[in-house]
Design an enzyme around this catalytic site. Structure first.
Site, PDB file in Angstrom:
ATOM      1  N   CYS A 104       0.858  -1.188   0.000  1.00  0.00           N
ATOM      2  CA  CYS A 104       0.000   0.000   0.000  1.00  0.00           C
ATOM      3  C   CYS A 104       0.891   1.233   0.000  1.00  0.00           C
ATOM      4  CB  CYS A 104      -0.894  -0.020   1.226  1.00  0.00           C
ATOM      5  SG  CYS A 104      -1.848   1.488   1.433  1.00  0.00           S
ATOM      6  N   CYS A 111      -4.093  14.981   3.233  1.00  0.00           N
ATOM      7  CA  CYS A 111      -5.154  14.845   2.233  1.00  0.00           C
ATOM      8  C   CYS A 111      -6.107  16.020   2.357  1.00  0.00           C
ATOM      9  CB  CYS A 111      -5.908  13.528   2.437  1.00  0.00           C
ATOM     10  SG  CYS A 111      -7.151  13.208   1.149  1.00  0.00           S
ATOM     11  N   CYS A 344      -6.433  -0.638   8.658  1.00  0.00           N
ATOM     12  CA  CYS A 344      -7.163   0.427   7.989  1.00  0.00           C
ATOM     13  C   CYS A 344      -7.755   1.388   9.008  1.00  0.00           C
ATOM     14  CB  CYS A 344      -8.278  -0.178   7.145  1.00  0.00           C
ATOM     15  SG  CYS A 344      -9.285   1.048   6.322  1.00  0.00           S
TER      16      CYS A 344
END
Length: 379
Positions: A104, A111, A344
């Site tokens: 990943c 962001c 996650c």
């Protein structure tokens, strides 16, 4: 000024070599040394002319990112935190399986999309990564793992652009990185095994379809515009109808015959039976008589600023069963690397800010892991 050769796909490296008065085949040789063999010293490149090696030493270099930390989980997952300067850090996570190895990768420091359930979005946006900084994550992981395991064959078979950042907001740097990953003289990844995840930037989905169609994953997270406006603010610019039409168009070019929809399961927010039924109706409206998508249900890992909680496992499974019963392939993501905060939605790690001596926390937006129960899906 010295140029980092990790900044180029093969076409770009060819143009660079032509500026040095070299022929195209020299660029191919150089590209193989860098990406297939992991060379970082021009003296290692024995089949290049000595004059070229000397020339490269004066104007180019091959630099990975400084490693701030490395953690290995009991399940074999490895998390690296890389320093990208000015107190910013990004992470990569390697997930080993019996039949594949998935990496990943991050595309931005921070962001700007600001999804409510995303810790990275709560931190804000610092900057885009360069092509070299994107590719360096794969270059470092691949050749570090080969060296440790004492093997020459490829370790990483799957790459997912699902780390920190929105890849399609850094398109100009992303595209050459993808092409280098796919190139047979580089990493030779299959288009089916290279996945770009997006929150839904419609014009860039269309561009990717034309420029470099790889597997596509879309962060959906809601079955209607009102709820998605709340969870994924980008939806106000590109609402569900525009997004799903773009996904259908993408299928004409995609290496797979489906789009993956990521759906983070949030307790009492988007996890009720009526939400599942809305999703079923939504998907069928764009199906045109075919099975065109799959869902990946993601257990949420809470963080304080979100004000959200994880859906109970029984509710996640029941939600998935409703979708499966309607003929929509649905998986539940298995969490990996919990013990090193590599799962996650968990905090990714910390890096010392050189100018302020403060800690900056970094978290991936999402990563693709091994689905469990319901159906099994290979990356």
């Amino acid at each position: 000024m010295s140029t980092n050769l990790l900044d180029f796909d093969l076409e770009g490296l060819t143009a660079f070599c032509e500026q040095l008065g070299e022929k195209r085949f020299r660029a191919t040789q150089l590209f193989r040394w860098i990406h297939q063999r992991g060379a970082r010293n021009f003296d290692q490149m024995s089949d290049l002319a000595k004059s070229l090696r000397q020339k490269l030493a004066t104007c180019a270099h091959i630099n990975a990112l400084p490693v701030v930390s490395e953690h290995q989980s009991a399940d074999g997952t490895i998390k690296w935190l890389f320093d990208v300067g000015a107190g910013n850090a990004v992470e990569s996570v390697f997930i080993p399986e019996d039949d594949r190895g998935t990496l990943c990768i991050s595309s931005q420091a921070g962001c700007a999309v600001g999804c409510r359930f995303c810790s990275t979005g709560h931190q804000g946006f610092s900057r885009n990564l360069s092509t070299a900084e994107i590719l360096a994550q794969l270059w470092f992981a691949e050749h570090t793992l080969r060296q440790r395991l004492g093997v020459s064959e490829r370790i990483i078979s799957n790459v997912v652009m699902m780390g920190m950042g929105e890849p399609l907001q850094n398109y100009n740097a992303l595209l050459p990185a993808l092409r280098a990953m796919l190139d047979d003289h580089g990493y030779g990844l299959s288009r089916r095994r290279l996945t770009v995840s997006t929150s839904g930037i419609v014009p860039m989905i269309d561009r990717l379809a034309q420029d470099c169609p790889v597997a596509l994953a879309v962060s959906l997270h809601a079955p209607n515009d009102a709820l998605r406006d709340h969870l994924v603010p980008l939806n106000r610019k590109y609402p569900l109808d525009e997004l799903l039409q773009a996904c259908v168009r993408y299928l004409e070019h995609a290496p797979r015959d489906f789009i993956t929809f990521e759906y983070c399961m949030l307790d009492g927010v988007n996890d009720q039976p009526e939400h599942a039924q809305q999703l079923i109706r939504l998907v069928r409206a764009y199906a045109h008589g075919r099975a065109w998508c799959k869902f990946n249900l993601i257990p949420f890992n809470p963080f304080p600023a979100s004000g959200l909680q994880r859906s109970p496992q029984a509710r996640v499974l029941a939600f998935g069963q409703l979708l499966n019963d309607a003929g929509i392939v649905t998986t539940v993501r298995k969490t990996r690397g919990d013990d090193i905060d590599a799962a996650c939605g968990q905090l990714a790690g910390e890096v010392q800010d050189r100018t302020r001596a403060t800690e900056r926390m970094a978290q991936r937006r999402t990563i693709t892991l091994t689905p469990i129960s319901l159906h099994q899906e290979k990356h």
